[in-house]
Design an enzyme around this catalytic site. Structure first.
Site, PDB file in Angstrom:
ATOM      1  CG  HIS A 224      -1.331 -16.838  88.539  1.00 41.24           C
ATOM      2  ND1 HIS A 224      -1.797 -17.963  87.882  1.00 41.24           N
ATOM      3  CD2 HIS A 224      -0.462 -17.300  89.469  1.00 41.24           C
ATOM      4  CE1 HIS A 224      -1.258 -19.043  88.396  1.00 41.24           C
ATOM      5  NE2 HIS A 224      -0.441 -18.676  89.367  1.00 41.24           N
ATOM      6  CE  LYS A 226       2.848 -18.342  86.253  1.00 43.76           C
ATOM      7  NZ  LYS A 226       1.550 -18.698  86.859  1.00 43.76           N
ATOM      8  CG  ASP A 231      12.215  -8.205  67.967  1.00 47.95           C
ATOM      9  OD1 ASP A 231      12.366  -7.219  68.713  1.00 47.95           O
ATOM     10  OD2 ASP A 231      13.168  -8.859  67.497  1.00 47.95           O
ATOM     11  CG  HIS A 404       3.213 -25.075  88.700  1.00 51.45           C
ATOM     12  ND1 HIS A 404       3.543 -23.987  87.916  1.00 51.45           N
ATOM     13  CD2 HIS A 404       2.458 -24.582  89.722  1.00 51.45           C
ATOM     14  CE1 HIS A 404       3.028 -22.895  88.437  1.00 51.45           C
ATOM     15  NE2 HIS A 404       2.368 -23.210  89.534  1.00 51.45           N
ATOM     16  CE  LYS A 406      -0.418 -23.034  86.443  1.00 42.91           C
ATOM     17  NZ  LYS A 406      -0.442 -23.629  87.723  1.00 42.91           N
ATOM     18  CG  ASP A 411     -13.419 -35.347  71.847  1.00 36.71           C
ATOM     19  OD1 ASP A 411     -13.353 -36.034  72.881  1.00 36.71           O
ATOM     20  OD2 ASP A 411     -14.487 -34.907  71.391  1.00 36.71           O
TER      21      ASP A 411
END
Length: 486
Positions: A224, A226, A231, A404, A406, A411
């Site tokens: 899952h 991404k 380089d 979508h 997350k 604070d």
């Protein structure tokens, strides 16, 4: 003959209950969370054969013999690499803000390295900005490009990324692409895999879905993450799959997907690189450890750079690390806690931590999409709303598409951005990645994005919520029971 059939019948009954007893004992001996164990036991006793098959397929975390052996074999070299990395003293942060210190201490002691400083960090909040920036970076790449995505779906701006990646491979850049088999099934059915391989790109189908192997490896264990690495210096991660939302799941009835990605320059690319190297070796058996950070190309001073810690989860990585990190962040909150997630099915511990934060005076807000592409998660998540509202948590339902993103902001200083949903699959099962950023400047940028989400959301009213129909309550509780399995 009658006696023979009687014996066979009794043996069948005995074997059936012996199998039930064996699986029951296995569940109890695993010392899993009580709600999860109870859910599996109910399934097995209500639907015995189906339940047993389901448990053996999806009930335990097993990577498969070959991948498990690779994960074990790669650890000595990974440990040596981490030991050598620690010699680059100039990249590690020696101190953190008060709110971030507990989480950074947890990460250092469980993962073996401190957060790295001197990074440039940019928050990208639209697909166009992200994909166009990615194409520019690919066009400038000179040595190597590594990518891992859960979903890669051709269409729109994604095709420009594919073309630029193939062009980079043709000019001699070493390109590797690791894509989840289930999430990217449309990609693997398209002409692109062959086109990319012909251009010189290494394309690997991760965790192949095969019904004949369902008892050898857990089929719903997914890649899952991404991640993009260019380089060994430029890196991306966040919630966005390699999709153009104008072409993705248009028939789902939830609107366009809303995501955020972080673009980074600096030594944090090295720590993301070791995560990618582990994933690549588990899947292919090939070792590609990244080089250490080059001090000559780290132009950002400590005063202006961001301090970032990378948390990775999944088989082969520290157990429960993501879950512990979230709990630590929530308990560290003193003034404000804002969380965004598309799938809210928390563990009991995380739910209680969030409610306790609100009850001790922290301003707690959770932003979730009003409509969801998962009917089961949609109903299961609503089963938690009453307890949250009673504790004083503000629940915002986003109305501008499928949110979508997350993210967690504590604070205004401590930020968590990555691929982790607040559900059981992300917390306990999948290969996930999260950035922990200790910086009030980035916190202000994230707060601005979250404020925009709130402006496009409706605040859930407690009185109206308590008046919802009875059948809603029954449906919520039904799916809540299966929440440990979602």
């Amino acid at each position: 003959m009658t006696t023979f059939y009687t014996v066979i019948s009794w043996l069948s009954v005995f074997g059936y209950w012996l199998l039930i007893a064996g699986v029951t004992l296995r569940i109890l001996m695993k010392r899993r969370a009580v709600p999860s164990a109870m859910a599996w036991l109910l399934i097995i006793y209500i639907l015995p054969l189906v339940g047993i098959i389901a448990y053996l397929s999806f009930g335990e975390l097993h990577l498969g013999k070959r991948r498990a052996e690779r994960a074990k074999a790669m650890w000595p070299s990974t440990a040596r690499w981490l030991s050598e990395l620690k010699e680059c003293q100039h990249i590690f942060a020696n101190s953190n803000s008060e709110v971030a210190t507990p989480l950074f201490q947890l990460c250092e002691r469980r993962q073996g390295i401190n957060g790295v400083k001197g990074n440039q960090l940019q928050l990208l909040t639209t697909t166009d900005d992200t994909l166009k920036a990615l194409v520019r970076d690919i066009e400038l790449a000179r040595h190597n490009i590594e990518m891992v995505f859960y979903i890669w779906q051709p269409g729109g701006l994604v095709d420009q990324v594919a073309e630029s990646l193939m062009a980079a491979a043709r000019r001699g850049v070493h390109c590797r692409l690791l894509l989840d088999s289930a999430g990217s099934k449309q990609f693997f059915r398209s002409p692109y895999p062959a086109m990319m391989r012909n251009a010189g790109i290494e394309v690997v189908e991760a965790l192949k879905v095969n019904v004949f192997r369902m008892f050898l490896r857990r089929m719903d264990l997914r890649q899952h993450r991404k991640i993009v690495l260019i380089d060994n210096y430029v890196a991306y991660t966040g919630s966005m799959n390699m999709v153009d939302p104008r072409f993705f799941k248009q028939d789902a009835g939830v609107g366009q997907w809303i995501d955020m990605m972080a673009r980074m320059e600096g030594p944090v690319a090295t720590t993301l690189g070791i995560v990618y190297a582990c994933d690549w070796e588990i899947e292919t058996g090939k070792r590609i450890l990244p080089p250490p950070p080059d001090a000559n190309i780290m132009p950002f001073e400590e005063e202006t750079g961001h301090t970032i810690q990378v948390i990775a989860s999944g088989p082969g990585f520290p157990e429960e690390m993501i879950h512990q990190a979230l709990l630590t962040a929530v308990y560290a909150a003193r003034e404000q806690l804002i969380m965004t997630t598309p799938y809210f099915v928390p563990s009991d511990d995380l739910l209680h931590a969030i409610c306790t934060a609100a009850q001790r005076g922290v301003d707690v807000s959770i932003i979730v999409p009003r409509e969801n592409d998962s009917m089961m998660v949609r109903w299961a998540s609503r089963a938690f709303f009453t307890e949250l509202l009673n504790a004083g948590v503000k629940i915002y339902q986003f109305e501008g598409g499928l949110l979508h993103s997350k993210s967690v902001l504590v604070d205004g200083q401590l930020s968590l951005v990555g691929t982790v949903n607040l559900d059981m699959r992300s917390l306990w099962l999948n290969f996930e990645i999260t950035l922990v950023i200790d910086d009030d400047g980035f916190g202000a940028d994230l707060a601005q994005v979250q404020d925009d989400y709130i402006a496009r959301s409706a605040l859930l009213d407690g009185e109206r919520w308590n008046k919802r129909p009875l059948w809603h309550r029954v449906t919520e509780r039904l799916f809540y029971f299966f929440s440990p399995l979602l």
